[in-house]
Design an enzyme around this catalytic site. Sequence first.
Site, short mmCIF file in Angstrom:
data_model
loop_
_atom_site.label_atom_id
_atom_site.label_comp_id
_atom_site.label_asym_id
_atom_site.label_seq_id
_atom_site.Cartn_x
_atom_site.Cartn_y
_atom_site.Cartn_z
N ASP A 57 0.83 -1.12 -0.07
CA ASP A 57 0.12 0.07 0.13
C ASP A 57 1.01 1.27 -0.10
O ASP A 57 1.71 1.29 1.02
CB ASP A 57 -1.07 0.13 1.18
CG ASP A 57 -1.89 1.32 1.14
OD1 ASP A 57 -1.56 2.16 0.68
OD2 ASP A 57 -3.12 0.83 1.78
N ASN A 83 2.03 4.27 -10.79
CA ASN A 83 0.68 4.03 -11.17
C ASN A 83 -0.43 4.03 -10.28
O ASN A 83 -1.44 4.42 -10.42
CB ASN A 83 0.57 2.77 -12.14
CG ASN A 83 -0.75 2.58 -12.66
OD1 ASN A 83 -1.39 3.33 -13.49
ND2 ASN A 83 -1.15 1.38 -11.98
N SER A 134 -0.24 10.51 -14.27
CA SER A 134 -0.98 11.48 -14.07
C SER A 134 -2.35 11.32 -14.51
O SER A 134 -3.09 10.35 -14.52
CB SER A 134 -0.31 12.80 -14.16
OG SER A 134 -1.27 13.88 -13.83
N TYR A 148 -8.60 15.49 -5.98
CA TYR A 148 -7.82 14.59 -7.21
C TYR A 148 -6.74 15.60 -8.06
O TYR A 148 -5.83 15.20 -8.13
CB TYR A 148 -8.82 14.01 -7.89
CG TYR A 148 -8.31 13.01 -9.07
CD1 TYR A 148 -7.70 11.82 -8.90
CD2 TYR A 148 -8.29 13.66 -10.47
CE1 TYR A 148 -7.03 11.27 -9.70
CE2 TYR A 148 -7.65 12.89 -11.29
CZ TYR A 148 -7.21 11.50 -11.16
OH TYR A 148 -6.57 10.80 -12.24
N LYS A 152 -2.69 15.53 -8.34
CA LYS A 152 -2.24 15.36 -9.85
C LYS A 152 -1.38 16.58 -10.40
O LYS A 152 -0.18 16.65 -10.87
CB LYS A 152 -3.23 15.20 -10.74
CG LYS A 152 -3.98 13.70 -10.79
CD LYS A 152 -2.83 12.51 -10.50
CE LYS A 152 -3.59 11.37 -10.56
NZ LYS A 152 -2.41 10.08 -10.41
#
Length: 279
Positions: A57, A83, A134, A148, A152
């Site tokens: 994790d 990823n 990304s 989010y 990114k």
Amino acid sequence: MTARTWLITGVSSGIGHALTTRLLARGDRVIGTVRDPAKVADLREKHPDTFRAEILDVIDTAAVRAVVDRACTAGRVDVIVSNAGYGLFGAAEEVTDAQVDHIIATNLTGSITLIRAALPHLRAQGGGRIVQLSSYGGQVAFPGNSLYHATKWGIEGFVESVAQEVAGFGIGMTIVEPGGARTEFRHGSARVADLTDVYDHTPAHAFKAMLDPAAGLAPGDPQRMAARIIASADTEPAPLRIVLGSQALDTTLGVLRRRIAGFETQHDLARSTDHPAGE
């Protein structure tokens, strides 16, 4: 082509899984991280000599470093693919503190830790490639997705800076900005805040239409995206960014053009804050 070794986080589904299956099929070696090893049992059975699963994790920074160290001390790792990540939907005031902490720890801090852990090994071996997943959401922003976007936009700034730091060591870095793809992101892994009716019928809840399965499938093909990511690892010099998906590129170009146009109107404002010439 000489077989390469790849370390990829989050290979149980989505683009990570597509990358892994394509690489193994062509004879490369993959060390793939998962949280649930049962989800990659088929890969271990089919490719016992070229696929190794690591339980990880990415919010566990010590474990991230341990996985990277094990992989790189066992032999050369040619490509690191960061990823692992997920989406979180909801207005900024609807998400909880715990949700904020978790998505930052996963999408941003986890990726930073992975890259920092890999750099000494790549320098020692004389180079390598780092690929950071990304999203076109690292260049544009939509309501109801602020956390989010924060992760990114943050990881893109980090990678762009680090790419300049390590280019002289033969380490190339690429940011991948996919658009919507037919993965579990929309209808499986994406998380939604505890929504309130205050934001109903406002842009902050427009994402609900996108998450509705009745809206249809996303246009992106994860297998074709994986093929382009793999090809980018063979490109010299490493492309700093690749955008995957026509809708993603069209949207990004439109946003960037408007952003530049806004900056172009500010020449007088910007100069007005400089010391006068000669002072």
